[in-house]
Structure formats: structure tokens, C-alpha cells
Design a protein around this motif. Sequence first.
Motif, PDB file in Angstrom:
ATOM      1  N   LYS A 405       0.818  -1.217   0.000  1.00 35.46           N
ATOM      2  CA  LYS A 405       0.000   0.000   0.000  1.00 35.46           C
ATOM      3  C   LYS A 405       0.849   1.264   0.000  1.00 35.46           C
ATOM      4  O   LYS A 405       0.541   2.237  -0.689  1.00 35.46           O
ATOM      5  CB  LYS A 405      -0.930   0.002   1.220  1.00 35.46           C
ATOM      6  N   VAL A 406       1.928   1.287   0.791  1.00 40.89           N
ATOM      7  CA  VAL A 406       2.792   2.473   0.866  1.00 40.89           C
ATOM      8  C   VAL A 406       3.808   2.453  -0.274  1.00 40.89           C
ATOM      9  O   VAL A 406       4.072   3.482  -0.907  1.00 40.89           O
ATOM     10  CB  VAL A 406       3.502   2.556   2.224  1.00 40.89           C
ATOM     11  N   HIS A 417       9.124   8.791  -3.586  1.00 38.13           N
ATOM     12  CA  HIS A 417       8.216   7.704  -3.247  1.00 38.13           C
ATOM     13  C   HIS A 417       9.023   6.413  -3.105  1.00 38.13           C
ATOM     14  O   HIS A 417       9.971   6.185  -3.867  1.00 38.13           O
ATOM     15  CB  HIS A 417       7.167   7.489  -4.338  1.00 38.13           C
ATOM     16  N   GLU A 453       9.147   8.477   2.933  1.00 34.70           N
ATOM     17  CA  GLU A 453       8.090   8.173   3.883  1.00 34.70           C
ATOM     18  C   GLU A 453       8.685   7.846   5.262  1.00 34.70           C
ATOM     19  O   GLU A 453       9.878   7.564   5.394  1.00 34.70           O
ATOM     20  CB  GLU A 453       7.250   6.988   3.402  1.00 34.70           C
ATOM     21  N   ASP A 457       6.336   3.238   8.722  1.00 35.84           N
ATOM     22  CA  ASP A 457       5.244   2.933   7.804  1.00 35.84           C
ATOM     23  C   ASP A 457       5.699   1.971   6.704  1.00 35.84           C
ATOM     24  O   ASP A 457       4.959   1.075   6.289  1.00 35.84           O
ATOM     25  CB  ASP A 457       4.704   4.219   7.170  1.00 35.84           C
ATOM     26  N   LEU A 458       6.906   2.162   6.223  1.00 38.28           N
ATOM     27  CA  LEU A 458       7.439   1.272   5.194  1.00 38.28           C
ATOM     28  C   LEU A 458       7.671  -0.127   5.746  1.00 38.28           C
ATOM     29  O   LEU A 458       7.347  -1.131   5.092  1.00 38.28           O
ATOM     30  CB  LEU A 458       8.757   1.848   4.647  1.00 38.28           C
ATOM     31  N   ASP A 461       4.374  -1.894   6.150  1.00 31.10           N
ATOM     32  CA  ASP A 461       3.834  -2.314   4.856  1.00 31.10           C
ATOM     33  C   ASP A 461       4.490  -3.607   4.398  1.00 31.10           C
ATOM     34  O   ASP A 461       3.819  -4.538   3.932  1.00 31.10           O
ATOM     35  CB  ASP A 461       4.049  -1.196   3.832  1.00 31.10           C
TER      36      ASP A 461
END
Length: 470
Positions: A405-406, A417, A453, A457-458, A461
Motif C-alpha cells: 500500500k505504501v 516515493h 516516507e 510505515d514502510l 507495509d
Amino acid sequence: MASDTENDFAGCQTSDNSESYDSRAYDFQRDKSGNVQQRQPLGFETRAIHAGYDPYEHHGSVSVPIYQSAAFAMHDAVRGDGLSSGEIEGFSYSRCANPTVDALERRLANLEGGVSAVALASGMAAVSFALLCAAEGGGRLIAPKDLYGASIDAMESFFPQFGIHTDFVEDINDVAEVESKIGPDTRAVFAESVANPSTGITDIKPLADMLHRHGVALIVDNTVPTPYLFRPIEFGADVVVHSTTKGISGHGDALGGIVVDSGKFDWANGRFPQFTQKELVVSDERHGVWKSFAEAYGNAAFAGRVRIKYLHNLGAVMSPANAYLQLIGLETLPQRFRQETDTALAIARHLESVPHVTQVNYSGLDSSRNKALADRYFPQGIGPVLSFRLEGDESHINRVVDAVKVFSYVPNIGDTHSLIVNPARITHREVPGDYRRAAGVDDHLLRLSIGLERPSDLIADLDRTIAGAY
């Protein structure tokens, strides 16, 4: 000011920029009236914003203007003739030289420590033009098998159609193996400073020393680390190429490539007849003055030939708008790469303990066989790219790709990104099996390019999708 060793490109003039290419990291300072002050040593972060550009020469514009023009007025017949012959500096036609593109060329040559640079429409144009220029006329190249897929495809199946062949070696750091491949027709060795996707590191200094004893050039693709983390010319590389699409641009919004000439290699040493033969394009036939590229451009002969014979004739032109976007990207390169490299190392360390991960490829890890080289050449880290292998079969790879998703499923690197891709099916699809295996690419491998990011969060994911795949 005209250089004693570098004429302008006939019909494709740029202003002489040897001052802005000073590898000692100096540049001009001006006061508000535009008067030149004492030159001061500048750091990388400062040069990434200011090098190679003087706002007082562009109506005071702090940002480099986009010169969106195919051609430029030559004013009168005398000046037109001078521009064409190279006796007058300036711009006439954007296929070969444009003020916005010129600023990017100056800046990147400065950051890499070269004497001249040529910007092109893509990274593969930069790789292809540099290798063809070195091996022109039937020369041979030497390269490792663990290169970027398109580079392998070019050397293995495309360049031979033009009489240029490559001798591949298993280990570019086995200097004896490389030396054993050198013959009378060998012109250059091509290697990546950090390989994609294995992150293997080329031990450039001993390789360059050996090659120079034979009069052979070393061409290095420095795309993955960028000049912020590594500058191959400082360790003996003769030509540096980049896909500026990647970390230099940094935002996935502009294609581009660059060829940087170190200015330190003798292209007139006898191995490269294309640099010593007389050429009309750099001569004055009307007055019976004939020159070779080595005579016309001196220590910038390689960049001169790339621009005149390859960019001019084959037309892989970087657009002014793309040059502008890459100049903007360069301004934040140090800050972006510091964070992206730190996060990449953190993720690589985390993946070593994740169930179902069987191997992590990141030369900055203590467990890597390349750790000693990483410490020697890359004190600030090796960059944002890593790869890892999963147990099971290709279906598990596909489940991860489909579920993230991330991370974005994108065939690029160096973006803000974070990106994920399955190299065997995408970036190395056209590469023969033995070359894929040499690069560690199979149906179990995933490549990551880490962006800006939040690291947690990474990691979350990846943890979620890897667990879900099983």
C-alpha cells in the motif's frame, strides 16, 4: 573566457565553463552590483544549488530559466560565422546546446569533479553514447555480468551489430581476470559504482590503476549513489555516466542522462584513432586548418566528441523543461539522500530478521561481503536501493507486489516515493539467464528503492504483505 585546451562545439556552442567545473569545489561569488569577489571554497550542498549558474547573466533570475526555444538569434552574418566555427561563444540551436541544459551540465560536472559534461534525453542514451564513443570503429569493451538489464542487452545483443563487442567477466573486482581480457582492441571497461539490484560495489582504485597502465579507459555508471555519496573520478574513473531520471532528479518527473568527462585521460594515447584523425566538423576547411578532436578540445576531447558526433547526429536531446526539473531536484539531493539512505539501512537490517526472507542484498550491512568496500568508498552510505529474496515460488513475489500500500509498484529508483519491483520480470526481463544469475536476479527477488516516507510505515507495509503472502 576561452579555454586554452577547449574550443566550443562547432555549431553547438556553449560558454566555456572550466571555472565552474573546478574539482577543488570553488566557484565565483558576486556582490549585489555583479562584481566578482574573492573565490571561496564551497561545500557540496552549496554547489548543488549554485554551481555553474550566474543569475546576473540571466536578468537576475535566482532560478535557472527554462529557455524553451529551438533556436537562438545569431544577430548578424559575422556572429553567425563565428558561432559556427567556434570562435564566438553562445547558443544557436538547442539540439546541441541550450542555456537551461548547459546549466545542468555545468552543475553536474562540478559536483562530479569533471571538466565537461553532456546532458542527454535518458540514462541509456548516456550509457550508449559513452560506450560507443570509446569503442567506435570496432573496439572492444570489458564489463561485469551483474549490470542493469538494459546495459547488458545493449552490449550483448545490440552493439555487436555495429562491430563493437564486449568481453564479460564474472567479478569486476578480480583485477587479474579483467587484465587477462585486455587485448590490442580493448578500449574501455564499464562498471557500476553500486550495482543494481545486488548493490555490489566496484573497487575502483586498483581497477583504474591497472587499466591506466594499459592505456584503457574506465567508464563508471554512478546512478545509484549519485555524486553526493560517491565521486568515481576521485578514485581514477575517466568518464562517469548517470541516469539523471533517478536520484538526481529525485521526483520521478523527468527523464535524463549525463556523460561527465574527467579531463584526466589521454584519448590520444594510440588506442583511440577516432580522437586523433582529422575531422571536418572541428576544422576550418576554408583556411586549410585541420584538427582532430584531441587537438580541438584538449582534455575535454571525450565530451566534445559525445556532443558533436553523437548528440548532434543521433539527437537524444534533453529538453529544457526536463533540465529545469533536474536542476530543482539537485538542490535537495543531499537532504533527500541522507534520509533515504538512513531509512534503507534500517529496512535492510529489519528484513534480515523477517520470516520467509532468505537473503538481503545491501552492501552497507555488517553481514555483507562488500562491507569493507562500503566503509572505504561510502562513508555516508551506499544509497536507497536494496533487494531481498523470499522463499517459496514466484506466486509469493506476486502476492507481495499486489498487496503493498505504501510502496508503489514502479520500475524506477531514486524517487521520493518508495518503490518496489520484481526485476526478473521487469528490469532484467531481456537479460540472458546466466547474466541474471550473475546479478542474483531470479523469480524470488524483489528490489526496493526507499523514498522519504516514515520508516515505520514502510516496515509495517513490508511486514504485513510478506506475512500475508504465506
